[in-house]
Design a protein around this motif. Structure first.
Motif, PDB file in Angstrom:
ATOM      1  N   ALA A 119      64.572   0.610  52.628  1.00 10.92           N
ATOM      2  CA  ALA A 119      65.412  -0.186  51.737  1.00 10.92           C
ATOM      3  C   ALA A 119      66.328   0.789  51.002  1.00 10.92           C
ATOM      4  CB  ALA A 119      64.562  -0.980  50.745  1.00 10.92           C
ATOM      5  N   PRO A 120      67.547   0.999  51.484  1.00  7.63           N
ATOM      6  CA  PRO A 120      68.412   2.055  50.923  1.00  7.63           C
ATOM      7  C   PRO A 120      68.882   1.712  49.515  1.00  7.63           C
ATOM      8  CG  PRO A 120      69.645   0.702  52.462  1.00  7.63           C
ATOM      9  CD  PRO A 120      68.223   0.223  52.547  1.00  7.63           C
ATOM     10  N   PRO A 121      69.397   2.694  48.794  1.00 14.00           N
ATOM     11  CA  PRO A 121      69.908   2.426  47.440  1.00 14.00           C
ATOM     12  C   PRO A 121      71.121   1.504  47.479  1.00 14.00           C
ATOM     13  CG  PRO A 121      69.580   4.782  47.810  1.00 14.00           C
ATOM     14  CD  PRO A 121      69.439   4.122  49.132  1.00 14.00           C
ATOM     15  N   LEU A 122      71.467   1.008  46.297  1.00 17.20           N
ATOM     16  CA  LEU A 122      72.652   0.167  46.184  1.00 17.20           C
ATOM     17  C   LEU A 122      73.884   0.907  46.678  1.00 17.20           C
ATOM     18  CD1 LEU A 122      72.295  -1.643  42.730  1.00 17.20           C
ATOM     19  CD2 LEU A 122      71.876  -2.559  45.001  1.00 17.20           C
ATOM     20  N   ARG A 123      74.846   0.148  47.197  1.00 18.53           N
ATOM     21  CA  ARG A 123      76.124   0.625  47.703  1.00 18.53           C
ATOM     22  C   ARG A 123      75.975   1.340  49.054  1.00 18.53           C
ATOM     23  NH1 ARG A 123      79.889   3.215  43.200  1.00 18.53           N
ATOM     24  NH2 ARG A 123      81.396   2.040  44.429  1.00 18.53           N
ATOM     25  N   SER A 124      74.786   1.379  49.609  1.00 19.43           N
ATOM     26  CA  SER A 124      74.591   1.937  50.943  1.00 19.43           C
ATOM     27  C   SER A 124      74.843   0.849  51.985  1.00 19.43           C
ATOM     28  CB  SER A 124      73.177   2.497  51.099  1.00 19.43           C
ATOM     29  OG  SER A 124      72.905   3.463  50.108  1.00 19.43           O
ATOM     30  N   HIS A 125      75.040   1.291  53.217  1.00 15.55           N
ATOM     31  CA  HIS A 125      75.277   0.334  54.297  1.00 15.55           C
ATOM     32  C   HIS A 125      74.898   0.986  55.620  1.00 15.55           C
ATOM     33  CE1 HIS A 125      76.997  -3.006  56.494  1.00 15.55           C
ATOM     34  NE2 HIS A 125      77.759  -2.189  57.182  1.00 15.55           N
ATOM     35  N   CYS A 137      72.042   4.597  58.062  1.00 16.44           N
ATOM     36  CA  CYS A 137      72.419   4.130  56.736  1.00 16.44           C
ATOM     37  C   CYS A 137      73.163   5.242  56.004  1.00 16.44           C
ATOM     38  CB  CYS A 137      71.189   3.710  55.934  1.00 16.44           C
ATOM     39  SG  CYS A 137      70.481   2.129  56.444  1.00 16.44           S
ATOM     40  N   VAL A 138      74.268   4.892  55.372  1.00 16.84           N
ATOM     41  CA  VAL A 138      75.141   5.855  54.706  1.00 16.84           C
ATOM     42  C   VAL A 138      75.160   5.555  53.215  1.00 16.84           C
ATOM     43  CG1 VAL A 138      77.469   6.818  54.577  1.00 16.84           C
ATOM     44  CG2 VAL A 138      76.549   6.058  56.774  1.00 16.84           C
ATOM     45  N   ALA A 139      74.958   6.574  52.397  1.00 13.54           N
ATOM     46  CA  ALA A 139      74.984   6.415  50.947  1.00 13.54           C
ATOM     47  C   ALA A 139      76.413   6.208  50.460  1.00 13.54           C
ATOM     48  CB  ALA A 139      74.362   7.637  50.271  1.00 13.54           C
ATOM     49  N   THR A 140      76.598   5.238  49.563  1.00 15.86           N
ATOM     50  CA  THR A 140      77.909   4.893  48.997  1.00 15.86           C
ATOM     51  C   THR A 140      78.933   4.782  50.120  1.00 15.86           C
ATOM     52  OG1 THR A 140      77.246   6.271  47.123  1.00 15.86           O
ATOM     53  CG2 THR A 140      79.435   5.332  47.042  1.00 15.86           C
ATOM     54  N   PHE A 141      78.656   3.892  51.040  1.00 16.54           N
ATOM     55  CA  PHE A 141      79.459   3.726  52.251  1.00 16.54           C
ATOM     56  C   PHE A 141      80.859   3.231  51.905  1.00 16.54           C
ATOM     57  CE2 PHE A 141      80.940   0.975  55.709  1.00 16.54           C
ATOM     58  CZ  PHE A 141      80.877   1.844  56.786  1.00 16.54           C
ATOM     59  N   ASP A 142      81.884   3.867  52.503  1.00 19.53           N
ATOM     60  CA  ASP A 142      83.268   3.431  52.314  1.00 19.53           C
ATOM     61  C   ASP A 142      83.801   2.755  53.581  1.00 19.53           C
ATOM     62  OD1 ASP A 142      85.744   3.865  50.339  1.00 19.53           O
ATOM     63  OD2 ASP A 142      86.453   4.159  52.387  1.00 19.53           O
ATOM     64  N   HIS A 143      83.843   3.481  54.684  1.00 15.43           N
ATOM     65  CA  HIS A 143      84.251   2.906  55.964  1.00 15.43           C
ATOM     66  C   HIS A 143      83.968   3.926  57.065  1.00 15.43           C
ATOM     67  CE1 HIS A 143      87.734   5.461  55.137  1.00 15.43           C
ATOM     68  NE2 HIS A 143      88.074   5.355  56.417  1.00 15.43           N
ATOM     69  N   HIS A 144      84.073   3.483  58.300  1.00 12.99           N
ATOM     70  CA  HIS A 144      83.951   4.389  59.442  1.00 12.99           C
ATOM     71  C   HIS A 144      85.348   4.715  59.947  1.00 12.99           C
ATOM     72  CE1 HIS A 144      81.894   6.250  62.899  1.00 12.99           C
ATOM     73  NE2 HIS A 144      82.983   5.885  63.561  1.00 12.99           N
ATOM     74  N   CYS A 145      85.680   5.995  59.979  1.00 13.60           N
ATOM     75  CA  CYS A 145      87.008   6.446  60.368  1.00 13.60           C
ATOM     76  C   CYS A 145      86.961   6.974  61.798  1.00 13.60           C
ATOM     77  CB  CYS A 145      87.511   7.534  59.411  1.00 13.60           C
ATOM     78  SG  CYS A 145      89.174   8.135  59.778  1.00 13.60           S
ATOM     79  N   GLY A 146      87.772   6.376  62.669  1.00  8.47           N
ATOM     80  CA  GLY A 146      87.813   6.832  64.056  1.00  8.47           C
ATOM     81  C   GLY A 146      88.477   8.183  64.219  1.00  8.47           C
ATOM     82  N   PHE A 147      89.494   8.486  63.389  1.00  9.67           N
ATOM     83  CA  PHE A 147      90.160   9.791  63.478  1.00  9.67           C
ATOM     84  C   PHE A 147      89.208  10.917  63.086  1.00  9.67           C
ATOM     85  CE2 PHE A 147      94.040   7.216  63.226  1.00  9.67           C
ATOM     86  CZ  PHE A 147      94.771   7.804  64.235  1.00  9.67           C
ATOM     87  N   ILE A 148      88.409  10.673  62.054  1.00 15.02           N
ATOM     88  CA  ILE A 148      87.481  11.701  61.589  1.00 15.02           C
ATOM     89  C   ILE A 148      86.279  11.810  62.513  1.00 15.02           C
ATOM     90  CG2 ILE A 148      86.085  12.440  59.611  1.00 15.02           C
ATOM     91  CD1 ILE A 148      89.106  12.573  59.231  1.00 15.02           C
ATOM     92  N   GLY A 149      85.945  10.739  63.191  1.00 17.01           N
ATOM     93  CA  GLY A 149      84.789  10.743  64.065  1.00 17.01           C
ATOM     94  C   GLY A 149      83.482  10.585  63.336  1.00 17.01           C
ATOM     95  N   ALA A 150      83.519  10.049  62.112  1.00 18.12           N
ATOM     96  CA  ALA A 150      82.301   9.867  61.325  1.00 18.12           C
ATOM     97  C   ALA A 150      82.582   8.849  60.231  1.00 18.12           C
ATOM     98  CB  ALA A 150      81.826  11.188  60.719  1.00 18.12           C
ATOM     99  N   CYS A 151      81.532   8.498  59.527  1.00 22.46           N
ATOM    100  CA  CYS A 151      81.691   7.598  58.381  1.00 22.46           C
ATOM    101  C   CYS A 151      82.231   8.366  57.180  1.00 22.46           C
ATOM    102  CB  CYS A 151      80.348   6.959  58.027  1.00 22.46           C
ATOM    103  SG  CYS A 151      79.763   5.761  59.236  1.00 22.46           S
ATOM    104  N   ILE A 152      82.806   7.623  56.263  1.00 22.41           N
ATOM    105  CA  ILE A 152      83.216   8.171  54.974  1.00 22.41           C
ATOM    106  C   ILE A 152      82.265   7.619  53.930  1.00 22.41           C
ATOM    107  CG2 ILE A 152      85.095   8.416  53.321  1.00 22.41           C
ATOM    108  CD1 ILE A 152      85.578   9.696  56.068  1.00 22.41           C
ATOM    109  N   GLY A 153      81.555   8.533  53.292  1.00 24.88           N
ATOM    110  CA  GLY A 153      80.549   8.113  52.334  1.00 24.88           C
ATOM    111  C   GLY A 153      80.464   9.049  51.144  1.00 24.88           C
ATOM    112  N   GLU A 154      79.283   9.097  50.573  1.00 25.15           N
ATOM    113  CA  GLU A 154      79.084   9.814  49.315  1.00 25.15           C
ATOM    114  C   GLU A 154      79.316  11.317  49.438  1.00 25.15           C
ATOM    115  OE1 GLU A 154      75.150  10.405  46.683  1.00 25.15           O
ATOM    116  OE2 GLU A 154      75.805   8.324  46.865  1.00 25.15           O
TER     117      GLU A 154
END
Length: 434
Positions: free
Chosen positions: A227-233, A241-258
């Motif tokens: 059960a991840p912390p709030l704002r995770s996804h 699961c990513v902490a303070t998830f913003d979005h997944h960027c295809g150019f970067i090749g990874a998620c943008i998070g905390e």
């Protein structure tokens, strides 16, 4: 049915068990592909800028100005360096090791249950099992009580079925409804129960305190078994699961998070400045469609200028390509600047109506904002792993602690008419942006 159809059906049965086609999970793009793709796009921008004639890169004799060329190349390599720093970086993937620190901070188990309540339940189960074992015959002596570790692992291996997690309403509101149903003989209790039941069915956004999420965790993630912390996804592409998830960027090749949002912002800013430099060079040329259509402009250049229709076409294409990239980069910088100043995320803005912990929150409430300066310090100095480990000015003590996910507090009642306009710049007693 021919042999080919029989083979295909047997393969589907072997894969899914019921003969249906199983959709292949989308995974992240290969690292080499994202690197080559971005380098190609940026190299096209640089090549069109250098190929454009009549710009400030060239003097009156048609020779290239070395100072302007070096400045242009510095912008280009700065963009590539910023891209390399943020590319394929760790956005803050939540693992079991990181969840241990979260459990110690908020007092909940790894599946989001209260540790004290779990201990009491486990103690009762242990006592009940011990009593049953003493009362049974010697043939049943092999039955043993579950230990705390066994119960915890059993909980992890099975989907969590808490009644409060079946909807977007907090556990306290469900318990309140159950209590009202038990006392349904009272008329006032019936009226309150009916009103709460209507609110559950309609899902209306009410500003009462019971509306808000009450725990520091999100719903149980059956993929990661936490059960991840709030704002995770849980990212469907990265399968984590990513902490303070913003979005997944295809150019970067990874998620943008905390852990990499700050670097991603600096990359956007440097990228915009690089494209702006290319636009300033291309814009300095007097050539273009208007010049081609103007007789006076063509006479001014003369036949000995060496300017052809191909050169004019190159400038037109360069302007269209660079203006489009620069405008897109500017929009990204503006959007993430707003997120930085308000301590928000792209995911929360897009999915606000579907997130259980944002129930009852409006657009300009900024539920996680801690003030302008606190938001900047949190974003630049305490969240990103690079700035936290390298900047001594951001760390209050000399001991550098390892990164751990931020345990965000649940959203409480929102003050929309505050006189403190510095802490509430978007919505206060004097104005509102919504």
């Amino acid at each position: 049915m021919n042999n080919k159809d029989v083979e295909e059906k047997s393969e589907r049965v072997a894969l899914t068990g019921n003969g249906s086609l199983k959709r292949k999970k989308q995974g992240p793009m290969p690292r080499w592909f994202t690197v080559c793709y971005y380098i190609l796009l940026s190299a096209i921008a640089l090549g069109l800028t250098i190929a454009s004639k009549g710009t400030k890169l060239y003097d009156n004799k048609g020779l290239m100005d070395k100072t302007e060329l070096v400045l242009l190349l510095c912008h280009y390599f700065a963009v590539l360096i910023a891209f390399g720093i943020v590319h394929n970086s760790d956005p803050g993937y939540i693992t079991f090791d990181y969840m241990q620190s979260v459990c110690e901070e908020d007092g909940l188990s790894i599946v989001g249950r209260c540790i004290e309540i779990d201990a009491e339940v486990q103690g009762e189960n242990h006592l009940r099992t011990t009593t049953h074992r003493n009362d049974t015959s010697s043939n049943d002596s092999s039955t043993m009580s579950l230990s705390t570790t066994d119960i915890e692992m059993t909980t992890l291996n099975q989907p969590l079925s808490l009644e409060g997690n079946d909807s977007d309403i907090g556990v306290s509101r469900r318990n309140k409804i159950n209590n009202l149903e038990a006392n349904s003989e009272d008329g006032d209790a019936k009226a309150n129960n009916n009103s709460l039941q209507k609110e559950l069915k309609s899902g209306s956004s009410v500003t009462s305190e019971e509306t808000y999420w009450k725990t520091t965790r999100r719903k149980f993630c059956s993929k990661c078994q936490i059960a991840p912390p709030l704002r995770s996804h849980h990212c469907k592409i990265c399968q984590k699961c990513v902490a303070t998830f913003d979005h997944h960027c295809g150019f970067i090749g990874a998620c943008i998070g905390e852990r990499n949002h700050c670097r991603f912002y600096w990359f956007l800013l440097i990228q915009f400045l690089g494209f702006w430099k290319c636009c300033s060079v291309v814009r300095s040329s007097s050539l273009g469609i208007t010049c081609r259509l103007s007789t006076a402009c063509m006479k001014t250049m003369g036949d000995g200028s060496g300017i052809s229709n191909v050169d004019i076409a190159v400038i037109v294409i360069a302007r269209f390509y660079l203006y489009l990239l620069t405008f897109s980069a500017l929009l990204m910088v503006i959007a993430h600047t707003v997120l930085v100043l308000s301590n928000g995320t792209t995911f929360e803005i897009e999915k606000k109506d579907h997130l259980e912990y944002l129930r009852g929150v409006e657009m300009c409430d900024l539920p996680f904002s801690k003030g302008l300066f606190s938001n900047l310090k949190l974003f630049c100095c305490m969240r990103d792993v690079v700035t936290t480990s390298t900047s001594s000015a951001c760390i209050s003590n000399s001991k550098k602690e390892p990164w751990k996910p931020i345990v965000w507090k649940p959203v409480g009642p929102i003050v929309r008419d505050s006189e403190d306009w510095i802490r509430h710049p978007w919505q206060n007693k004097y104005w509102t942006c919504c």
